[in-house]
Write a protein that holds these residues in place. Structure first.
Motif, short mmCIF file in Angstrom:
data_model
loop_
_atom_site.label_atom_id
_atom_site.label_comp_id
_atom_site.label_asym_id
_atom_site.label_seq_id
_atom_site.Cartn_x
_atom_site.Cartn_y
_atom_site.Cartn_z
N GLU A 37 0.76 -1.32 0.07
CA GLU A 37 0.02 0.13 0.07
C GLU A 37 1.05 1.32 0.01
OE1 GLU A 37 -3.62 0.17 2.31
OE2 GLU A 37 -3.70 -2.09 2.25
N GLN A 38 1.99 1.11 0.65
CA GLN A 38 2.65 2.49 0.43
C GLN A 38 3.08 2.81 -0.62
OE1 GLN A 38 3.75 -0.48 2.24
NE2 GLN A 38 3.65 0.23 4.40
N ASP A 39 3.45 2.23 -1.77
CA ASP A 39 3.92 2.57 -3.10
C ASP A 39 3.03 1.94 -4.55
OD1 ASP A 39 4.50 -0.30 -3.18
OD2 ASP A 39 6.65 0.20 -3.14
N GLY A 40 2.34 1.13 -3.79
CA GLY A 40 1.27 0.58 -4.75
C GLY A 40 1.62 -0.45 -5.67
N HIS A 41 2.53 -0.87 -5.38
CA HIS A 41 3.11 -2.25 -6.28
C HIS A 41 2.46 -3.28 -5.79
CE1 HIS A 41 7.17 0.15 -6.71
NE2 HIS A 41 6.51 0.18 -7.96
N ALA A 42 2.34 -4.50 -6.72
CA ALA A 42 1.50 -5.75 -6.33
C ALA A 42 2.48 -6.69 -6.73
CB ALA A 42 0.14 -5.58 -7.01
N GLN A 43 2.32 -7.82 -6.27
CA GLN A 43 2.90 -9.21 -6.47
C GLN A 43 1.71 -10.21 -6.59
OE1 GLN A 43 4.37 -7.60 -3.44
NE2 GLN A 43 5.61 -6.46 -4.78
N LEU A 44 1.91 -11.06 -7.61
CA LEU A 44 0.89 -12.18 -7.72
C LEU A 44 1.46 -13.41 -7.29
CD1 LEU A 44 -1.76 -13.25 -8.48
CD2 LEU A 44 -0.88 -13.77 -10.92
N TYR A 45 1.01 -14.13 -6.32
CA TYR A 45 1.74 -15.44 -5.82
C TYR A 45 0.90 -16.75 -6.03
CZ TYR A 45 4.20 -12.35 -2.72
OH TYR A 45 5.28 -11.20 -2.27
N GLU A 46 1.34 -17.53 -6.52
CA GLU A 46 0.65 -18.88 -7.12
C GLU A 46 1.37 -20.05 -6.73
OE1 GLU A 46 -0.53 -18.90 -10.93
OE2 GLU A 46 1.17 -17.93 -11.67
N LEU A 47 0.98 -21.24 -6.51
CA LEU A 47 1.72 -22.15 -6.52
C LEU A 47 1.38 -23.27 -7.92
CD1 LEU A 47 1.11 -23.89 -3.00
CD2 LEU A 47 3.21 -22.69 -3.81
N ARG A 48 2.40 -23.83 -8.35
CA ARG A 48 2.05 -24.08 -9.90
C ARG A 48 2.89 -25.49 -10.03
NH1 ARG A 48 4.24 -19.43 -14.00
NH2 ARG A 48 5.41 -18.63 -12.25
N PRO A 49 2.52 -26.55 -10.39
CA PRO A 49 3.64 -27.55 -10.61
C PRO A 49 4.49 -27.30 -11.62
CG PRO A 49 1.15 -28.32 -10.91
CD PRO A 49 1.13 -26.77 -10.77
N GLU A 50 5.71 -27.80 -11.37
CA GLU A 50 6.96 -27.34 -12.26
C GLU A 50 7.57 -28.82 -12.52
OE1 GLU A 50 11.37 -25.28 -11.72
OE2 GLU A 50 9.59 -24.53 -10.56
N GLN A 51 7.92 -28.92 -13.72
CA GLN A 51 8.29 -30.02 -14.29
C GLN A 51 9.59 -29.69 -14.98
OE1 GLN A 51 6.15 -32.62 -17.02
NE2 GLN A 51 7.90 -33.68 -17.57
N VAL A 52 10.71 -30.39 -14.61
CA VAL A 52 12.07 -30.17 -15.15
C VAL A 52 12.77 -31.44 -15.83
CG1 VAL A 52 14.27 -29.49 -14.54
CG2 VAL A 52 12.58 -28.33 -13.52
#
Length: 126
Positions: free
Chosen positions: A87-102
């Motif tokens: 809220e101080q600077d208005g930046h946002a981050q999206l967090y999600e879990l997703r399967p990762e295959q290597v």
């Protein structure tokens, strides 16, 4: 008009009054989203999310670290998305879990052991 079942459920948590009202007005202007709950404190987040089953949680971030309740919720509801707003600077981050295959290709037993060690030493991306 779409029913609430067809809409994306949005849960708001820990947002200031100003930011919360702005988000609510923005969501109200859409046909495919609805606010399903509001939690004033982060301590109420997990219980309210269990009750409302949101698709997205929007949480106010007050420092660089993602609150433990948010991590707990992401682990419990891996398909849910979490949008953190600083809220101080208005930046946002999206967090999600997703399967990762290597793709590792053919591996020897020793390479399996080394892969396990390398995977365990990876920092948690939160």
């Amino acid at each position: 008009e779409e029913s609430l079942i067809d809409q994306l459920g949005i849960l708001l948590c820990g947002l200031s009054r100003l930011v919360g009202e702005m988000v609510e007005r923005a969501v109200a202007r859409t046909d495919d989203m609805a606010v399903v709950g509001r939690a004033a404190a982060i301590e109420d987040l997990v219980a309210l999310a269990r009750a409302t089953e949101p698709d997205v949680v929007i949480v106010g971030l007050h420092d660089a670290a993602l609150p433990l309740a948010c991590i707990e919720l992401l682990l419990e509801r891996p398909r849910m998305k979490l949008l953190g707003i600083e809220e101080q600077d208005g930046h946002a981050q999206l967090y999600e879990l997703r399967p990762e295959q290597v793709e590792l290709g053919e591996v020897s037993p020793d390479e399996v052991i080394e892969t396990i060690r390398a995977a365990v030493q990876r920092p948690i991306p939160f």
